[in-house]
Scaffold this motif. Structure first.
Motif, mmCIF file in Angstrom:
data_model
loop_
_atom_site.group_PDB
_atom_site.id
_atom_site.type_symbol
_atom_site.label_atom_id
_atom_site.label_comp_id
_atom_site.label_asym_id
_atom_site.label_seq_id
_atom_site.Cartn_x
_atom_site.Cartn_y
_atom_site.Cartn_z
ATOM 1 N N GLU A 1 -1.799 32.416 1.129
ATOM 2 C CA GLU A 1 -1.270 33.228 2.220
ATOM 3 C C GLU A 1 -1.963 34.591 2.245
ATOM 4 O OE1 GLU A 1 1.032 32.872 4.540
ATOM 5 O OE2 GLU A 1 2.383 31.235 3.967
ATOM 6 N N ARG A 2 -2.242 35.108 3.437
ATOM 7 C CA ARG A 2 -2.647 36.500 3.558
ATOM 8 C C ARG A 2 -1.415 37.372 3.319
ATOM 9 N NH1 ARG A 2 -5.694 37.331 9.143
ATOM 10 N NH2 ARG A 2 -6.131 39.387 8.219
ATOM 11 N N PHE B 1 0.391 41.081 3.912
ATOM 12 C CA PHE B 1 0.415 42.297 4.720
ATOM 13 C C PHE B 1 1.395 43.316 4.138
ATOM 14 C CE2 PHE B 1 -0.643 39.658 8.777
ATOM 15 C CZ PHE B 1 -1.968 39.571 8.364
ATOM 16 N N GLU C 1 -3.727 45.253 4.891
ATOM 17 C CA GLU C 1 -3.657 43.991 4.166
ATOM 18 C C GLU C 1 -4.063 44.218 2.712
ATOM 19 O OE1 GLU C 1 -5.498 39.423 4.441
ATOM 20 O OE2 GLU C 1 -5.973 40.924 5.971
ATOM 21 N N HIS D 1 -6.227 46.104 8.633
ATOM 22 C CA HIS D 1 -5.662 44.955 9.344
ATOM 23 C C HIS D 1 -6.325 44.815 10.702
ATOM 24 C CE1 HIS D 1 -2.953 42.045 11.002
ATOM 25 N NE2 HIS D 1 -2.499 42.883 11.910
ATOM 26 N N VAL E 1 2.284 45.913 10.953
ATOM 27 C CA VAL E 1 1.438 45.759 9.773
ATOM 28 C C VAL E 1 0.620 47.033 9.564
ATOM 29 C CG1 VAL E 1 -0.440 44.454 8.730
ATOM 30 C CG2 VAL E 1 1.313 43.256 10.074
ATOM 31 N N SER F 1 4.123 37.836 3.628
ATOM 32 C CA SER F 1 3.118 36.856 4.017
ATOM 33 C C SER F 1 2.786 36.999 5.501
ATOM 34 C CB SER F 1 3.619 35.432 3.741
ATOM 35 O OG SER F 1 4.645 35.088 4.645
ATOM 36 N N GLU F 2 1.574 36.631 5.843
ATOM 37 C CA GLU F 2 1.155 36.698 7.242
ATOM 38 C C GLU F 2 2.087 35.879 8.124
ATOM 39 O OE1 GLU F 2 -2.878 35.885 9.857
ATOM 40 O OE2 GLU F 2 -2.453 34.608 8.124
ATOM 41 N N ARG F 3 2.423 34.698 7.666
ATOM 42 C CA ARG F 3 3.288 33.822 8.461
ATOM 43 C C ARG F 3 4.627 34.480 8.732
ATOM 44 N NH1 ARG F 3 7.253 31.239 6.720
ATOM 45 N NH2 ARG F 3 6.562 31.408 4.547
#
Length: 423
Positions: free
Chosen positions: A3-4, A6, A266, A422, A263, A252-254
């Motif tokens: 996962e990315r 943020f 990152e 970001h 955001v 997580s990005e999601r």
């Protein structure tokens, strides 16, 4: 699964003020939180300067909070206030899903001790711990002898009903950085959706400051008054102790996209390494520090050419600053000279175990805003510290694509966090 991660929330209580806006504005404007200081009840302590939080202002701001009457260490109060700011800033209460997917990772150092508590152990025959245990009810309920060292992490979890992992890191001056890094990794691995990470510390009490003084860490110089914190300067003479707390919400990005979270930046990498050299001094060639930075770059899949800014550990100590300079040169080679490097400690002082948290926030905002805070009081650069440390008293406006944030602790414990803009 990868996962990315943020940054969606920020909170801070420091000597520069009681929120992130005060922290960032103060750093960019070159304002210093360092002032004359003495431990309570002492008038001739050798350490004359520190960077304390304005306790009266803090009490006025938070004494109406429902948790104010709960016994806790001073640092836990700072950290819990910062956590509330960060969680509110992130709108984390709006996060949908299983509450067990939210966790906490916090760094803090040696427990605070009230000297009067230790006196309870004394009798005509000398100190006796059994005597202290029998007088337990007389102990200061806010001292470290009563409260566990992991108190802040558990307080945050209870405050926000977070049933996920609750982690406490006590790795000296790298504690908060380790907490942030491990929180980042847990999200990236898909173990949690979000982590409340950071640290809080307050070493401005007599027992702890005596310990630091015996280690030879704090400056006892008076030549420069409240400008004695001089990272990378030839007249640097030791760290200036501070207190406070800072917290970030990592997500997580999601999860962030699903709830439309704002955001800031990152987190893209984390590196950790051990000097294995000396308990009170870094390796003179900065080997552990270099390894931590190399690992953070590799973890982030970044090259030295991608980094525009380094938030240095920059303690203003005779040993750290040249060792950190050598480490940066070792890692970045020909790129080292073009990187804007700055030490927030020149204004914030050294928050010891919590230092990495406000410095990580400053790194996040430097990437977001394209502004690199200065290294204050750098008037005569040491010949062994020959990089661009952003001298002056105001922030430098410049594009910052990616940055590193360094935290190096007693015992050679090193951590480095990589932050990217970001898109």
């Amino acid at each position: 699964m990868s996962e990315r991660v943020f940054v969606t929330g920020l909170g801070a209580v420091t000597g520069l003020g009681l929120d992130v806006a005060a922290l960032w504005q103060g750093l960019c404007q070159g304002r210093s939180a360092i002032r004359r200081w003495q431990p309570e009840g002492v008038s001739d302590f050798p350490v004359r300067y520190a960077a304390p939080v304005d306790w009266n202002a803090f009490q006025c701001a938070y004494r109406s909070a429902f948790w104010w009457q709960t016994p806790m260490e001073r640092r836990s109060r700072f950290g819990l206030a910062a956590a509330e700011q960060a969680v509110n800033d992130a709108g984390l209460t709006l996060l949908a899903g299983d509450e067990r997917r939210l966790g906490v990772a916090i760094g803090s150092g040696a427990p605070e001790r009230d000297p009067s508590d230790l006196l309870l152990a004394l009798g005509s025959d000398g100190p006796d711990w059994q005597r202290l245990y029998r007088r337990f009810a007389e102990l200061n309920p806010n001292s470290g002898l009563v409260n566990g060292n992991d108190q802040l992490a558990t307080l945050i979890a209870r405050r926000f009903d977070l049933a996920g992992p609750v982690l406490h890191f006590s790795t000296p001056c790298a504690g908060a950085a380790h907490a942030i890094g491990h929180g980042f990794r847990m999200i990236r691995r898909g173990e949690v959706d979000a982590m409340v990470v950071g640290g809080a510390d307050s070493v401005l009490n007599l027992p702890t400051m005596i310990g630091l003084l015996l280690l030879g860490a704090p400056s006892i110089a008076e030549k420069y008054g409240d400008t004695l914190c001089r990272p990378f300067d030839r007249d640097r003479s030791g760290l200036v102790a501070a207190e406070g707390g800072a917290v970030l919400v990592l997500e997580s990005e999601r999860s962030a996209l699903e709830r439309g979270a704002r955001v800031y930046a990152e987190i893209v990498g984390f590196g950790s390494a051990m000097d294995a050299y000396c308990i009170t001094a870094p390796h003179p060639e900065g080997r552990g520090a270099a390894l931590a930075m190399q690992r953070a770059l590799r973890d982030a899949q970044l090259t030295p050419d991608d980094i525009d800014h380094i938030n240095a550990h920059g303690t203003s100590t005779p040993l750290n600053d040249p060792a950190e300079t050598l480490a940066i040169r070792q890692v970045f080679g020909d790129c080292a000279g073009r990187i804007a490097i700055s030490s927030n400690k020149s204004m914030l002082g050294h928050l010891i175990a919590a230092a990495g948290a406000p410095e990580c926030i400053a790194t996040v905002l430097a990437v977001r805003d394209g502004r690199v805070p200065p290294t204050l009081n750098l008037s005569q650069p040491d010949e062994t510290c020959d990089l661009d440390y952003v001298p002056g008293s105001s922030a430098r406006a410049m594009p910052v694509r990616a940055a590193l944030c360094n935290s190096f602790g007693f015992g050679g414990l090193n951590a480095c966090i990589a932050v990217q803009r970001h898109a």
